[in-house]
Scaffold this motif. Structure first.
Motif: not given
Length: 264
Positions: A148-162, A164-172
């Protein structure tokens, strides 16, 4: 004090739901809270007898000029700092005088934290960073809540990334998910949009608003920005270590005018 210009974020706060009909309960409160740093002639009083309560299931903001004590208040409420005098409660739990070991457990199990600097571990994936508080507590995640929370935050597709591979907004947003994954009683956010661009900041504020409206979360946020504060249900104003006012259902203009009145 320099008051930041309004309009840092391109969107205004979404509509708030009607206030609760039942009497409000405080998720966190301070009573006669005094915080002094140092001793003797060099002692500095950061808080001078603060009385403040933050209702359960609401989004509260804390604002004030630089040096007003807003971050100190939040740190004491969150158990990150110890009061010199007075009392701090988390729900029905009195944090005042609590042993360090027990206080650490309270912070781990009942409080969520969002910091401006993200504080993600670079060697872990996004998913591992999110689940770290549960792992440290020896608890198993709730798969449905995690989804629920990862989908609501729009990061469900980025869970395997470290990180350094994420934008600042994605990291937050990963940091926000980490704060929520334990279903804390209160989420304390210290300038959570400070390191973000306007779009990422708006997205984060919208989600914090959503977490209160839809999930019943309690959020207490320290911010310097009047537009960010307008997403909250109320704003508690501090000046020189004392409560200087409170604004219900704030607008950017109301907050800006109040800040100017505090010695801007």
């Amino acid at each position: 004090m320099t008051v930041p210009p309004t309009g840092q974020y391109p969107q205004q706060a979404p509509p708030r739901p009607p206030g609760p009909a039942a009497p409000q309960q405080f998720a966190a409160a301070a009573m006669g809270l005094v915080k002094v740093y140092g001793s003797g002639p060099s002692a500095v009083q950061a808080l001078g007898g603060v009385n403040a309560g933050f209702p359960r299931g609401q989004f509260s903001a804390i604002m004030g000029p630089s040096g007003s004590g807003k971050s100190t208040l939040m740190h004491c409420l969150a158990g990150l700092d110890v009061a010199t005098h007075g009392q701090v409660t988390l729900g029905e739990l009195n944090l005042t005088g609590m042993p360090d070991k027990q206080l650490t457990q309270v912070r781990r199990d009942r409080i969520g934290f969002i910091f401006q600097s993200f504080n993600l571990l670079p060697t872990l994936t996004a998913e591992q960073n999110i689940l770290l508080p549960l792992e440290l507590a020896g608890r198993k995640p709730d798969p449905r809540w995690f989804q629920t929370i990862t989908q609501a935050l729009g990061i469900a597709e980025r869970l395997r990334h470290r990180p350094s591979e994420l934008s600042g907004g994605q990291q937050q947003r990963v940091a926000v998910a980490r704060a929520l994954v334990t279903r804390p009683e209160v989420v304390f956010a210290d300038e959570p949009t400070g390191a973000l661009d306007s779009k990422s900041g708006t997205n984060l504020l919208n989600f914090l608003r959503q977490s209160v409206n839809q999930f019943g979360q309690t959020v207490v946020m320290v911010t310097h920005d009047p537009v960010a504060a307008s997403y909250a249900d109320s704003v508690t104003l501090l000046a020189d270590g004392h409560i200087a006012g409170r604004i219900e259902r704030p607008t950017p203009d109301a907050v800006l005018n109040a800040l100017r009145g505090l010695g801007g």
